[in-house]
Design a protein around this motif. Structure first.
Motif, PDB file in Angstrom:
ATOM      1  N   PHE A   1       0.829  -1.203   0.000  1.00 49.45           N
ATOM      2  CA  PHE A   1       0.000   0.000   0.000  1.00 49.45           C
ATOM      3  C   PHE A   1       0.863   1.253   0.000  1.00 49.45           C
ATOM      4  O   PHE A   1       2.032   1.230   0.388  1.00 49.45           O
ATOM      5  CB  PHE A   1      -0.949   0.023   1.202  1.00 49.45           C
ATOM      6  N   GLU A   2       0.252   2.334  -0.461  1.00 51.97           N
ATOM      7  CA  GLU A   2       0.879   3.651  -0.442  1.00 51.97           C
ATOM      8  C   GLU A   2       0.483   4.391   0.829  1.00 51.97           C
ATOM      9  O   GLU A   2      -0.618   4.206   1.342  1.00 51.97           O
ATOM     10  CB  GLU A   2       0.420   4.476  -1.642  1.00 51.97           C
ATOM     11  N   ILE A   3       1.376   5.236   1.297  1.00 54.05           N
ATOM     12  CA  ILE A   3       1.113   6.077   2.457  1.00 54.05           C
ATOM     13  C   ILE A   3       0.968   7.511   1.974  1.00 54.05           C
ATOM     14  O   ILE A   3       1.868   8.038   1.314  1.00 54.05           O
ATOM     15  CB  ILE A   3       2.269   5.980   3.478  1.00 54.05           C
ATOM     16  N   GLN A   4      -0.145   8.134   2.297  1.00 48.68           N
ATOM     17  CA  GLN A   4      -0.378   9.502   1.846  1.00 48.68           C
ATOM     18  C   GLN A   4       0.040  10.494   2.943  1.00 48.68           C
ATOM     19  O   GLN A   4      -0.406  10.392   4.087  1.00 48.68           O
ATOM     20  CB  GLN A   4      -1.840   9.702   1.479  1.00 48.68           C
ATOM     21  N   ILE A   5       0.910  11.422   2.570  1.00 48.64           N
ATOM     22  CA  ILE A   5       1.457  12.394   3.508  1.00 48.64           C
ATOM     23  C   ILE A   5       0.669  13.690   3.372  1.00 48.64           C
ATOM     24  O   ILE A   5       0.825  14.440   2.400  1.00 48.64           O
ATOM     25  CB  ILE A   5       2.950  12.630   3.234  1.00 48.64           C
TER      26      ILE A   5
ATOM     27  N   THR B   1       4.727   0.848  -0.684  1.00 52.75           N
ATOM     28  CA  THR B   1       5.180   0.959  -2.068  1.00 52.75           C
ATOM     29  C   THR B   1       5.416   2.400  -2.480  1.00 52.75           C
ATOM     30  O   THR B   1       6.156   2.657  -3.431  1.00 52.75           O
ATOM     31  CB  THR B   1       4.155   0.337  -3.019  1.00 52.75           C
ATOM     32  N   GLY B   2       4.785   3.347  -1.793  1.00 57.78           N
ATOM     33  CA  GLY B   2       4.935   4.733  -2.189  1.00 57.78           C
ATOM     34  C   GLY B   2       4.575   5.692  -1.074  1.00 57.78           C
ATOM     35  O   GLY B   2       3.852   5.340  -0.134  1.00 57.78           O
ATOM     36  N   LEU B   3       5.104   6.914  -1.196  1.00 55.25           N
ATOM     37  CA  LEU B   3       4.729   8.038  -0.344  1.00 55.25           C
ATOM     38  C   LEU B   3       4.133   9.098  -1.262  1.00 55.25           C
ATOM     39  O   LEU B   3       4.807   9.578  -2.179  1.00 55.25           O
ATOM     40  CB  LEU B   3       5.941   8.621   0.379  1.00 55.25           C
ATOM     41  N   HIS B   4       2.884   9.448  -1.057  1.00 55.21           N
ATOM     42  CA  HIS B   4       2.206  10.418  -1.916  1.00 55.21           C
ATOM     43  C   HIS B   4       1.950  11.705  -1.150  1.00 55.21           C
ATOM     44  O   HIS B   4       1.341  11.690  -0.082  1.00 55.21           O
ATOM     45  CB  HIS B   4       0.882   9.836  -2.430  1.00 55.21           C
ATOM     46  N   TYR B   5       2.423  12.800  -1.729  1.00 59.21           N
ATOM     47  CA  TYR B   5       2.257  14.106  -1.100  1.00 59.21           C
ATOM     48  C   TYR B   5       0.875  14.664  -1.405  1.00 59.21           C
ATOM     49  O   TYR B   5       0.470  14.754  -2.568  1.00 59.21           O
ATOM     50  CB  TYR B   5       3.336  15.072  -1.589  1.00 59.21           C
ATOM     51  N   GLY B   6       0.139  15.058  -0.370  1.00 61.63           N
ATOM     52  CA  GLY B   6      -1.176  15.660  -0.534  1.00 61.63           C
ATOM     53  C   GLY B   6      -1.073  17.175  -0.453  1.00 61.63           C
ATOM     54  O   GLY B   6      -1.031  17.755   0.647  1.00 61.63           O
TER      55      GLY B   6
ATOM     56  N   ALA C   1       8.527  19.362   2.778  1.00 64.37           N
ATOM     57  CA  ALA C   1       7.910  18.065   3.064  1.00 64.37           C
ATOM     58  C   ALA C   1       8.412  16.992   2.105  1.00 64.37           C
ATOM     59  O   ALA C   1       8.781  15.883   2.524  1.00 64.37           O
ATOM     60  CB  ALA C   1       6.390  18.182   2.984  1.00 64.37           C
ATOM     61  N   LYS C   2       8.437  17.322   0.829  1.00 65.17           N
ATOM     62  CA  LYS C   2       8.851  16.323  -0.166  1.00 65.17           C
ATOM     63  C   LYS C   2      10.331  15.989  -0.053  1.00 65.17           C
ATOM     64  O   LYS C   2      10.737  14.839  -0.312  1.00 65.17           O
ATOM     65  CB  LYS C   2       8.492  16.801  -1.565  1.00 65.17           C
ATOM     66  N   ALA C   3      11.135  16.961   0.350  1.00 69.00           N
ATOM     67  CA  ALA C   3      12.553  16.665   0.558  1.00 69.00           C
ATOM     68  C   ALA C   3      12.745  15.665   1.695  1.00 69.00           C
ATOM     69  O   ALA C   3      13.566  14.741   1.597  1.00 69.00           O
ATOM     70  CB  ALA C   3      13.325  17.951   0.837  1.00 69.00           C
ATOM     71  N   ILE C   4      11.990  15.836   2.766  1.00 66.72           N
ATOM     72  CA  ILE C   4      12.056  14.874   3.882  1.00 66.72           C
ATOM     73  C   ILE C   4      11.573  13.505   3.426  1.00 66.72           C
ATOM     74  O   ILE C   4      12.190  12.474   3.733  1.00 66.72           O
ATOM     75  CB  ILE C   4      11.214  15.368   5.075  1.00 66.72           C
ATOM     76  N   MET C   5      10.471  13.479   2.697  1.00 68.30           N
ATOM     77  CA  MET C   5       9.953  12.217   2.168  1.00 68.30           C
ATOM     78  C   MET C   5      10.996  11.524   1.296  1.00 68.30           C
ATOM     79  O   MET C   5      11.217  10.305   1.395  1.00 68.30           O
ATOM     80  CB  MET C   5       8.679  12.483   1.353  1.00 68.30           C
ATOM     81  N   GLN C   6      11.632  12.298   0.440  1.00 67.91           N
ATOM     82  CA  GLN C   6      12.600  11.747  -0.509  1.00 67.91           C
ATOM     83  C   GLN C   6      13.791  11.130   0.208  1.00 67.91           C
ATOM     84  O   GLN C   6      14.244  10.025  -0.140  1.00 67.91           O
ATOM     85  CB  GLN C   6      13.043  12.853  -1.460  1.00 67.91           C
ATOM     86  N   VAL C   7      14.307  11.831   1.201  1.00 66.31           N
ATOM     87  CA  VAL C   7      15.457  11.307   1.941  1.00 66.31           C
ATOM     88  C   VAL C   7      15.057  10.072   2.749  1.00 66.31           C
ATOM     89  O   VAL C   7      15.790   9.084   2.807  1.00 66.31           O
ATOM     90  CB  VAL C   7      16.049  12.389   2.858  1.00 66.31           C
ATOM     91  N   ALA C   8      13.870  10.110   3.370  1.00 61.67           N
ATOM     92  CA  ALA C   8      13.412   8.963   4.158  1.00 61.67           C
ATOM     93  C   ALA C   8      13.233   7.726   3.292  1.00 61.67           C
ATOM     94  O   ALA C   8      13.495   6.601   3.725  1.00 61.67           O
ATOM     95  CB  ALA C   8      12.098   9.306   4.857  1.00 61.67           C
TER      96      ALA C   8
ATOM     97  N   VAL D   1       8.428   8.067  -4.218  1.00 60.51           N
ATOM     98  CA  VAL D   1       7.789   9.314  -3.805  1.00 60.51           C
ATOM     99  C   VAL D   1       6.996   9.897  -4.970  1.00 60.51           C
ATOM    100  O   VAL D   1       7.467   9.926  -6.102  1.00 60.51           O
ATOM    101  CB  VAL D   1       8.845  10.326  -3.323  1.00 60.51           C
ATOM    102  N   SER D   2       5.792  10.365  -4.668  1.00 64.13           N
ATOM    103  CA  SER D   2       4.953  11.015  -5.665  1.00 64.13           C
ATOM    104  C   SER D   2       4.656  12.443  -5.235  1.00 64.13           C
ATOM    105  O   SER D   2       4.348  12.701  -4.068  1.00 64.13           O
ATOM    106  CB  SER D   2       3.629  10.263  -5.863  1.00 64.13           C
ATOM    107  N   ASP D   3       4.731  13.362  -6.199  1.00 64.90           N
ATOM    108  CA  ASP D   3       4.327  14.743  -5.975  1.00 64.90           C
ATOM    109  C   ASP D   3       2.801  14.799  -5.899  1.00 64.90           C
ATOM    110  O   ASP D   3       2.104  13.817  -6.154  1.00 64.90           O
ATOM    111  CB  ASP D   3       4.845  15.612  -7.121  1.00 64.90           C
ATOM    112  N   GLY D   4       2.283  15.973  -5.574  1.00 61.24           N
ATOM    113  CA  GLY D   4       0.844  16.172  -5.505  1.00 61.24           C
ATOM    114  C   GLY D   4       0.269  16.667  -6.813  1.00 61.24           C
ATOM    115  O   GLY D   4       0.688  16.252  -7.894  1.00 61.24           O
ATOM    116  N   SER D   5      -0.668  17.613  -6.744  1.00 61.88           N
ATOM    117  CA  SER D   5      -1.404  18.036  -7.923  1.00 61.88           C
ATOM    118  C   SER D   5      -1.567  19.546  -7.927  1.00 61.88           C
ATOM    119  O   SER D   5      -1.201  20.239  -6.977  1.00 61.88           O
ATOM    120  CB  SER D   5      -2.791  17.391  -7.927  1.00 61.88           C
ATOM    121  N   THR D   6      -2.139  20.044  -9.012  1.00 66.76           N
ATOM    122  CA  THR D   6      -2.613  21.414  -9.059  1.00 66.76           C
ATOM    123  C   THR D   6      -4.134  21.386  -9.174  1.00 66.76           C
ATOM    124  O   THR D   6      -4.696  20.495  -9.822  1.00 66.76           O
ATOM    125  CB  THR D   6      -2.019  22.191 -10.251  1.00 66.76           C
TER     126      THR D   6
END
Length: 434
Positions: A224-228, A255-260, A285-292, A300-305
């Motif tokens: 599963f993915e974890i949504q941040i 499997t993934g970290l998704h930025y909200g 936030a995404k930099a911390i996610m990326q390093v972790a 790691v997945s970015d969010g949206s517009t």
């Protein structure tokens, strides 16, 4: 010393010293292998599309592709006009435009999530039960008849007390429905939203363990993915990086970290007008996610517009330029996946992705060829760089930005060669001592 004369080698340490050190580091070696297995080497979708549970239908994927094509026909009907909107070079205009159209015709969505959280909201239990069962049936049918996106699944409600039971029941209905229709599809993806504590991730692990046991599945089959989406998921009260602890709590299932973008921004008090994926708070936030996530195999997945390309042509063009720019910005920062919220976002998602890979693939292929052939050049590359170069080319191939024939022509390498460079053994990356 004459040429060809053998060098005399002398040492001072007994062999037992090396053996003792190796024995003392054996637990560390095992920990490295367990916690940092490296990238799984599988395809990563370039985006995730969220569709509310009640809106999801058998023709959703085709409908999104048709709407995206219609938007192109109306607002950028040819390569020149599309390139003018996005600022593409003359060299990229035709290949990007033609590949975007081909993608929209044959694979408009790479990853689809049927949403039972924010996009669906609270509903009567009987209604959500029925919608979850219907989603399972439609996804199972799509995988069987070849109309599925490469990856599909659901976003359940979170593990917070107010909606926990509802989320668990929806997940149970959905997974049970898939199992009744046949084996779980390889492209199944589940998303756990609004995670604030590692214990919530651990609860998801226990839930999936129970389902696997009940249905006789291999342990660990379901990830599963974890949504941040909250500040607490980045920084805990004790100052530690919560997201790193969440990856550990997933016990290999993450499997993934998704930025909200919008929930996280609101959590920090960012005004609505400034809630965007390029805000400094988002970058942090995404930099911390990326390093972790680095080295763990979790992506790691970015969010949206939320700026939609709708209305008159000028407004559509403005929204397309914004989306294209945000996507290119994310790619440069190694966020290879993002969210798309509207069918008209799809053309600029693929345009940005294809331009990113096409404008750099010739140089990457040549550089990797020099590394593979040990022919040198103006850059001294190492195994870690070869890994990055091959990963870049493989991502371009997977999404349709590149063809293996053109990559092979410039690099002399097969896909198998690229994969061998992209997933080297741990020792190979440190062989140079850098």
């Amino acid at each position: 010393m004459g040429q060809g004369q053998q060098e005399q080698v002398a040492t001072s340490l007994a062999g037992a010293v090396s053996e003792e050190i190796s024995a003392s580091l054996a637990p560390v070696d095992a920990e490295l292998e367990r916690r940092y297995p490296g990238d799984p080497g599988t395809r990563q979708p370039v985006h995730t599309v969220y569709v509310p549970g009640d809106a999801f239908a058998a023709d959703t994927i085709r409908s999104w592709g048709d709407q995206a094509l219609a938007a192109l026909d109306e607002h950028a009907p040819n390569a020149a006009s599309f390139a003018a909107v996005l600022g593409l070079s003359d060299e990229l205009a035709e290949p990007v435009h033609s590949r975007v159209r081909a993608k929209l015709e044959h694979e408009p969505i790479e990853d689809l999530r049927v949403d039972f959280e924010d996009g669906y909201g609270p509903r009567p239990d009987a209604e959500e039960d029925e919608t979850a069962a219907r989603a399972a049936r439609l996804i199972a049918e799509a995988f069987k008849n070849g109309t599925a996106a490469p990856y599909m699944g659901i976003r359940m409600k979170c593990m917070e007390s107010a909606v926990r039971d509802r989320g668990i029941r929806t997940l149970d209905i959905f997974l049970t429905g898939l199992m009744e229709a046949g084996p779980l599809p390889d492209g199944l993806v589940l998303t756990l939203p609004k995670v604030t504590y590692p214990e919530q991730v651990g609860a998801m692990v226990r839930l999936l363990e129970a389902f696997e046991k009940a249905r006789g599945l291999e342990p660990g089959r379901i990830g599963f993915e974890i949504q941040i989406e909250t500040s607490q998921s980045i920084l805990a009260t004790d100052g530690t990086a919560t997201v790193a602890r969440m990856i550990q709590a997933a016990e290999g299932r993450a499997t993934g970290l998704h930025y909200g973008t919008f929930d996280y921004s609101a959590c920090l008090g960012v005004s609505a007008a400034y809630q965007a994926s390029d805000h400094p708070a988002a970058d942090h936030a995404k930099a911390i996610m990326q390093v972790a996530a680095a080295g763990t195999g979790v992506r790691v997945s970015d969010g949206s517009t939320n700026v939609l390309p709708v209305g008159p042509t000028a407004k559509v063009h403005d929204a397309w330029r914004l989306h294209y720019g945000l996507t290119r910005r994310a790619l440069a920062r190694a966020y290879y996946q993002g969210w798309d919220m509207h069918p008209r976002h799809i053309p600029t998602r693929y345009a940005a992705v294809f331009a990113f890979y096409r404008e750099g693939f010739a140089q990457a292929a040549a550089r990797l060829a020099r590394y593979a052939n040990r022919t040198g050049g103006d850059v001294m590359d190492e195994p870690a760089t070869a890994k990055a170069l091959s990963g870049y080319l493989l991502r371009g191939l997977d999404c349709g930005a590149l063809d293996i024939a053109e990559v092979a022509r410039l690099s002399g390498l097969t896909r198998a060669d690229l994969e061998s460079f992209a997933t080297p053994r741990r020792g190979d990356l440190t062989a140079s001592g850098k």
